[in-house]
Scaffold this active site. Structure first.
Site, PDB file in Angstrom:
ATOM      1  N   HIS A 297     -17.848 -25.906  -0.080  1.00 19.71           N
ATOM      2  CA  HIS A 297     -18.400 -24.556  -0.240  1.00 19.71           C
ATOM      3  C   HIS A 297     -18.575 -23.894   1.138  1.00 19.71           C
ATOM      4  O   HIS A 297     -19.275 -24.412   1.997  1.00 19.71           O
ATOM      5  CB  HIS A 297     -19.743 -24.667  -0.959  1.00 19.71           C
ATOM      6  CG  HIS A 297     -20.356 -23.356  -1.306  1.00 19.71           C
ATOM      7  ND1 HIS A 297     -20.206 -22.781  -2.544  1.00 19.71           N
ATOM      8  CD2 HIS A 297     -21.096 -22.507  -0.577  1.00 19.71           C
ATOM      9  CE1 HIS A 297     -20.849 -21.630  -2.559  1.00 19.71           C
ATOM     10  NE2 HIS A 297     -21.390 -21.435  -1.380  1.00 19.71           N
ATOM     11  N   ALA A 298     -17.935 -22.749   1.324  1.00 19.03           N
ATOM     12  CA  ALA A 298     -17.932 -22.102   2.644  1.00 19.03           C
ATOM     13  C   ALA A 298     -19.332 -21.701   3.084  1.00 19.03           C
ATOM     14  O   ALA A 298     -20.104 -21.142   2.302  1.00 19.03           O
ATOM     15  CB  ALA A 298     -17.040 -20.859   2.597  1.00 19.03           C
TER      16      ALA A 298
ATOM     17  N   HIS B  72     -21.707 -13.628   9.220  1.00 21.87           N
ATOM     18  CA  HIS B  72     -23.000 -14.328   9.300  1.00 21.87           C
ATOM     19  C   HIS B  72     -23.221 -14.866  10.717  1.00 21.87           C
ATOM     20  O   HIS B  72     -24.293 -14.733  11.291  1.00 21.87           O
ATOM     21  CB  HIS B  72     -23.027 -15.511   8.333  1.00 21.87           C
ATOM     22  CG  HIS B  72     -23.074 -15.138   6.884  1.00 21.87           C
ATOM     23  ND1 HIS B  72     -23.954 -14.219   6.383  1.00 21.87           N
ATOM     24  CD2 HIS B  72     -22.363 -15.585   5.819  1.00 21.87           C
ATOM     25  CE1 HIS B  72     -23.787 -14.118   5.071  1.00 21.87           C
ATOM     26  NE2 HIS B  72     -22.820 -14.938   4.708  1.00 21.87           N
TER      27      HIS B  72
ATOM     28  N   TYR C 112     -29.003 -10.144  -4.081  1.00 20.35           N
ATOM     29  CA  TYR C 112     -27.569  -9.952  -4.322  1.00 20.35           C
ATOM     30  C   TYR C 112     -27.278  -8.537  -4.793  1.00 20.35           C
ATOM     31  O   TYR C 112     -26.249  -7.961  -4.462  1.00 20.35           O
ATOM     32  CB  TYR C 112     -27.044 -10.986  -5.322  1.00 20.35           C
ATOM     33  CG  TYR C 112     -27.262 -12.395  -4.857  1.00 20.35           C
ATOM     34  CD1 TYR C 112     -26.585 -12.896  -3.741  1.00 20.35           C
ATOM     35  CD2 TYR C 112     -28.161 -13.235  -5.494  1.00 20.35           C
ATOM     36  CE1 TYR C 112     -26.798 -14.191  -3.289  1.00 20.35           C
ATOM     37  CE2 TYR C 112     -28.377 -14.538  -5.051  1.00 20.35           C
ATOM     38  CZ  TYR C 112     -27.698 -15.004  -3.951  1.00 20.35           C
ATOM     39  OH  TYR C 112     -27.911 -16.285  -3.499  1.00 20.35           O
TER      40      TYR C 112
ATOM     41  N   HIS D 251     -15.825 -12.976   6.396  1.00 19.71           N
ATOM     42  CA  HIS D 251     -17.176 -12.900   5.841  1.00 19.71           C
ATOM     43  C   HIS D 251     -18.102 -13.914   6.531  1.00 19.71           C
ATOM     44  O   HIS D 251     -19.203 -13.572   6.974  1.00 19.71           O
ATOM     45  CB  HIS D 251     -17.100 -13.158   4.329  1.00 19.71           C
ATOM     46  CG  HIS D 251     -18.432 -13.305   3.650  1.00 19.71           C
ATOM     47  ND1 HIS D 251     -18.982 -12.324   2.863  1.00 19.71           N
ATOM     48  CD2 HIS D 251     -19.327 -14.320   3.642  1.00 19.71           C
ATOM     49  CE1 HIS D 251     -20.149 -12.719   2.398  1.00 19.71           C
ATOM     50  NE2 HIS D 251     -20.393 -13.934   2.859  1.00 19.71           N
TER      51      HIS D 251
HETATM   52 ZN   LIG Z   1     -22.082 -15.203   2.723  1.00 20.27          ZN
END
Ligand SMILES: [Zn+2]
Length: 614
Positions: A355-356, A389, A523, A385
């Site tokens: 999971h990235a 972060h 979200y 993306h």
């Molecule tokens: Zn993210």
């Protein structure tokens, strides 16, 4: 969510077991039963406490991050145990510090000290009651619910056990009404046994929230947004009202196409859509059914995956390319350790979590991403993306530890997504991947794909916490949990349970964030904010084209403006951070409307003569 960053302190904590040695503290509101106290604490003591708490937290976070990194990239019983130990240590420390911070509730302190004390108190997602027996009970329920979700399995008619991942894959690709229904029901039924535990957890967490001075846990969650809790709820309603027509147009078109595919007896054209037909277990993103709704003649004529292969991009070159996006904005290149310590590809010889995610180990320079990069166009956008972060984390590293976070919890994901919105055909051409940008007539396909994920998500992003707020406040009682859940899903999403459900079911529990106690409003915020950020940056970059075609690549002006917001971290109210970039201290859905305007016209055309709504 598909991608994430390694959660910082503020995001990660739920109540753990309180220690016997926890400093006794009484909330100011509880004066009547407070023990005889020494002299009231002074402003100097508050400042000294913040300094001490910061130093302790910084050290613990570094330990936790290191333990979590190896637990994620080298999965063994030992690394899992070490990670659990360090996380427990951190949680216990923050619970104790949060309680100690409440000692200064009535102390006159400067605004900055007050803000840091508040951040510390609100670091807890669930507040544990002071009664040690109840605290232990709550910690036990938290762990148990998490484990129940993680172990959820469905056994099919052939006796085969299926976990969520496998069932989701069937939901994504199956075009059989019954097979999708089997997966949907199979998974949702796994949540029923969680209900009594959840009911008890709500009672206990509310007791803890009241002790900290909040009306209930939902009110505590809403108070993290630098504005009155009720005003925040009203603000969300306002944003939803603005994007609703776009969602309803998309819903109408998708329902019509599903009616063509499955028959209007199965998908009645004046009712909510059965919740299992949208390619996703929770009907929260619909991108998996793009093939059923793809506009005609909208193939952009290129495939980024193929372009990457043609130009000889391997995994490292993909990351270098994404870094180039940020350096083109004026950000300094990533440090050498990023390249030597990140996990870019899946190791051949051990288990890892693929999971990235994006990591900031030490709040100095030790930035990393953890991915198992596939050489696809989608992953190329994901890398952009994740680096969003990383560059956010680096920008706020000079802030005090309690400010080392995004402006509110919606901002971090919004920034990652904002950067990904700039991965447009124009950008691909600028970096030499694509020869020619397709003409605008092909944009509808790209916009439809984007809308199936980002517009379809909006009502779901809103309703999960609408349900929880009602549950926490007691407005919805345990014997109404499931009914209230489906009322909200119908009202906002326009989807319905595909088979009859009763209060023996606990369908909200079939969504990870409910048993895992992760607030969900972030979200929804991220989905509104990312378009607002993108639009503001495109204006600063003086991009002339429509906003969905814009890329801020190469704009130093956009980079400077972005950095000014990022480096604030959580040090100021989010409205101030927002105004720093956009000039306005308010969320504004007109950007997402502008982005999808061509699609809205297309949908309105398609929907002519159809009866929309439910
Ligand atoms: Zn993210």
């Amino acid at each position: 969510m598909k991608t994430s960053f390694q959660p910082t302190l503020i995001a990660v904590l739920v109540a753990g077991a309180l220690l016997g040695c926890q400093p006794a503290s009484k909330p100011a509101t509880d004066a009547a039963v407070a023990p005889a106290q020494a002299a009231a604490p002074t402003a100097e003591e508050a400042k000294a406490f913040v300094a001490k708490a910061s130093e302790q937290t910084r050290k613990l976070l570094l330990e936790v991050n290191r333990a979590d990194w190896i637990a994620n990239t080298y999965i063994t019983e030992d690394t899992e145990a070490l990670s659990a130990d360090y996380n427990k240590k951190l949680t216990e420390a923050v619970v104790a510090l949060a309680n100690e911070a409440a000692r200064f509730n009535d102390t006159q302190v400067d605004a900055d000290t007050r803000r840091q004390l508040d951040k510390l108190k609100l670091a807890l997602t669930l507040a544990a009651p002071k009664d040690p027996a109840k605290t232990e009970e709550l910690a036990g329920i938290v762990a148990k619910l998490n484990a129940m979700y993680g172990k959820g399995k469905y056994t099919n008619a052939a006796g085969k056990e299926m976990a969520l991942g496998e069932m989701s894959a069937v939901m994504a690709s199956s075009r059989s009404y019954d097979e999708q229904l089997e997966m949907w029901k199979g998974w949702h039924d796994t949540a029923a046994p969680m209900k009594p535990l959840y009911v008890r957890q709500v009672e206990l967490a509310n007791e803890g929230a009241k002790e900290l001075g909040y009306a209930d846990t939902g009110a505590m969650w809403r108070s993290k947004y630098d504005m009155d809790a009720d005003a925040f709820a009203a603000e969300l309603d306002k944003q939803w009202g603005a994007v609703k027509p776009l969602y309803q147009a998309l819903h109408c078109h998708v329902r019509a196409k599903l009616g063509e595919k499955y028959g209007t007896d199965k998908v009645p054209q004046d009712k909510p859509i059965p919740a299992h037909l949208l390619g996703n277990m929770w009907a929260q993103t619909w991108g998996n059914i793009y093939d059923l709704v793809a506009p005609e003649n909208s193939d952009p004529g290129y495939d980024v995956t193929k372009l990457l292969a043609d130009k000889g991009y391997d995994e490292l070159k993909m990351v270098k390319g994404a870094e180039g996006f940020f350096t083109s904005l004026g950000f300094a290149p990533l440090p050498e350790t990023f390249w030597s310590r990140s996990q870019f590809t899946k190791p051949r010889d051990r288990d890892v979590i693929c999971h990235a995610s994006a990591w900031d180990l030490d709040a100095k320079d030790d930035l990393r991403i953890k991915m198992c990069i596939e050489k696809t166009g989608e992953e190329f956008a994901v890398i952009h993306h994740e680096l969003g972060h990383n560059f956010y984390q680096r920008a706020y590293k000079h802030q005090p530890v309690f400010y080392q976070d995004s402006a509110n919890d919606g901002f971090h994901e919004a920034i990652g997504d904002t950067i990904a919105l700039s991965v447009t055909p124009k950008y691909l051409q600028q970096i030499g991947l694509l020869e020619q940008v397709p003409d605008e007539s092909k944009d509808i396909g790209l916009l439809m794909k984007m809308a199936l994920d980002k517009v379809a998500f909006l009502p779901f992003g809103l309703l999960v916490d609408q349900w929880r707020w009602q549950v926490f406040s007691g407005q919805v009682k345990p014997e109404q949990y499931n009914d209230a859940w489906w009322k909200l899903r119908e009202k906002y999403q326009g989807v319905s349970a595909p088979v009859a459900r009763t209060e023996a079911d606990f369908d909200a529990g079939a969504k990870f964030h409910v048993p895992a106690n992760t607030p969900y409003t972030r979200y929804f915020l991220a989905h509104i904010l990312q378009f607002q950020f993108h639009k503001a940056l495109c204006e600063i970059a003086k991009d002339a084209g429509p906003i969905h075609r814009c890329s801020i690549y190469n704009s130093k002006e956009a980079g400077t403006a972005l950095n000014a917001m990022l480096e604030m971290g959580a040090s100021k109210p989010w409205q101030e951070a927002l105004a720093t970039l956009t000039g306005k201290p308010e969320m504004d859905a007109s950007a997402i409307q502008a982005y999808f305007a061509p699609l809205q016209s297309y949908l309105d055309e398609q929907n002519k003569g159809r009866q929309c709504g439910w």
